[in-house]
Design an enzyme around this catalytic site. Structure first.
Site, short mmCIF file in Angstrom:
data_model
loop_
_atom_site.label_atom_id
_atom_site.label_comp_id
_atom_site.label_asym_id
_atom_site.label_seq_id
_atom_site.Cartn_x
_atom_site.Cartn_y
_atom_site.Cartn_z
N LYS A 96 -2.49 -26.71 -39.04
CA LYS A 96 -2.71 -27.50 -37.82
C LYS A 96 -2.46 -28.99 -38.08
O LYS A 96 -1.84 -29.67 -37.25
CB LYS A 96 -4.13 -27.27 -37.31
CG LYS A 96 -4.39 -25.86 -36.81
CD LYS A 96 -5.86 -25.64 -36.49
CE LYS A 96 -6.15 -24.19 -36.12
NZ LYS A 96 -7.60 -23.96 -35.86
N ALA A 142 -9.40 -28.24 -38.30
CA ALA A 142 -10.44 -27.30 -38.71
C ALA A 142 -10.06 -25.88 -38.31
O ALA A 142 -9.23 -25.67 -37.42
CB ALA A 142 -11.78 -27.69 -38.08
N ASP A 143 -10.69 -24.93 -38.96
CA ASP A 143 -10.52 -23.53 -38.58
C ASP A 143 -11.76 -22.77 -39.02
O ASP A 143 -12.50 -23.22 -39.90
CB ASP A 143 -9.27 -22.92 -39.23
CG ASP A 143 -8.92 -21.58 -38.61
OD1 ASP A 143 -8.34 -21.57 -37.51
OD2 ASP A 143 -9.25 -20.54 -39.20
N GLN A 144 -11.94 -21.60 -38.40
CA GLN A 144 -13.13 -20.80 -38.72
C GLN A 144 -12.79 -19.32 -38.61
O GLN A 144 -12.17 -18.88 -37.64
CB GLN A 144 -14.25 -21.16 -37.76
CG GLN A 144 -15.60 -20.55 -38.09
CD GLN A 144 -16.67 -21.03 -37.14
OE1 GLN A 144 -16.59 -20.83 -35.93
NE2 GLN A 144 -17.69 -21.70 -37.67
N ALA A 155 -13.49 -24.18 -42.33
CA ALA A 155 -12.65 -25.10 -43.10
C ALA A 155 -12.41 -26.39 -42.33
O ALA A 155 -12.25 -26.37 -41.10
CB ALA A 155 -11.32 -24.43 -43.43
#
Length: 210
Positions: free
Chosen positions: A67, A86-88, A123
């Site tokens: 991203k 961010a990522d999850q 993250a």
């Protein structure tokens, strides 16, 4: 012609996402942040890394990296601004869960999680000039109670399509808190953006005041 994202003199702070929840967390902390959604094929990255038997934490970090780099590709790498991404991924019994695509899928995910403990691999990365300055991975642990089918029906009817934008098909900040027996971990990390470690590194780079 100068890029719309070119540095106007002082570096700005961008969020490489259209998430109103993450943007709200950052702005509530007093940060001046500009939202810049980027288009990446998350499924391709997830599927490839899962085929390689990579950990769910590593996949979450890779998606956050993608991203951030998507922002710089969008600006032809001309921006000197700071970029947060961010990522999850929800991990339960070794299985990774993404956002459900339908309410039927949301129901099946919630049934799978019922009475079990899962982790949210959250993250967060910070980039500048197309280079990663910092990364952080949080892994809060949450346990669902053994809720009834009647409660599940009520919950899905109440939340509706809002569940489709949530990893694991629940919103802790709403009625979803009733799904849980115990919660162990940073609340911001559960919501998808651990602010305290991010604010610390932003102070180091002069983006936030010391």
């Amino acid at each position: 012609m100068e890029s719309a994202y070119a540095n106007p003199g002082t570096a700005r702070l961008f969020l490489a996402s259209g998430s109103t929840a993450r943007l709200g967390l950052l702005r509530d902390a007093g940060l001046e942040v500009i939202s810049c959604p980027v288009g990446i094929d998350e499924a391709v990255i997830r599927d490839r890394m899962r085929a390689e038997k990579r950990s769910h934490g590593a996949i979450s970090l890779a998606l956050a990296d993608a991203k951030a780099l998507g922002f710089f590709r969008k600006t032809n790498f001309m921006s000197a601004d700071f970029v947060i991404a961010a990522d999850q991924i929800l991990e339960c019994d070794g299985i990774g869960f993404d956002k459900p695509e339908s309410l039927d899928q949301a129901r099946e995910q919630l049934r799978h999680l019922r009475g079990r403990t899962h982790h949210l691999q959250t993250a967060l990365v910070l980039y500048r000039n197309g280079q990663k300055l910092w990364e952080h991975l949080a892994s809060p642990k949450l346990t669902f109670r053994d809720f009834s089918e009647a409660f599940l029906d009520t919950y899905i009817a109440s939340e509706g399509d809002a569940l489709l934008s949530c990893v694991g098909a629940y919103r802790l900040e709403g009625m979803g808190v009733q799904l849980f027996e115990t919660i162990d971990g940073d609340h911001d990390a559960i919501l998808g953006l651990p602010r305290l470690p991010l604010l610390a590194v932003l102070r180091e780079y002069g983006v936030a005041k010391k």
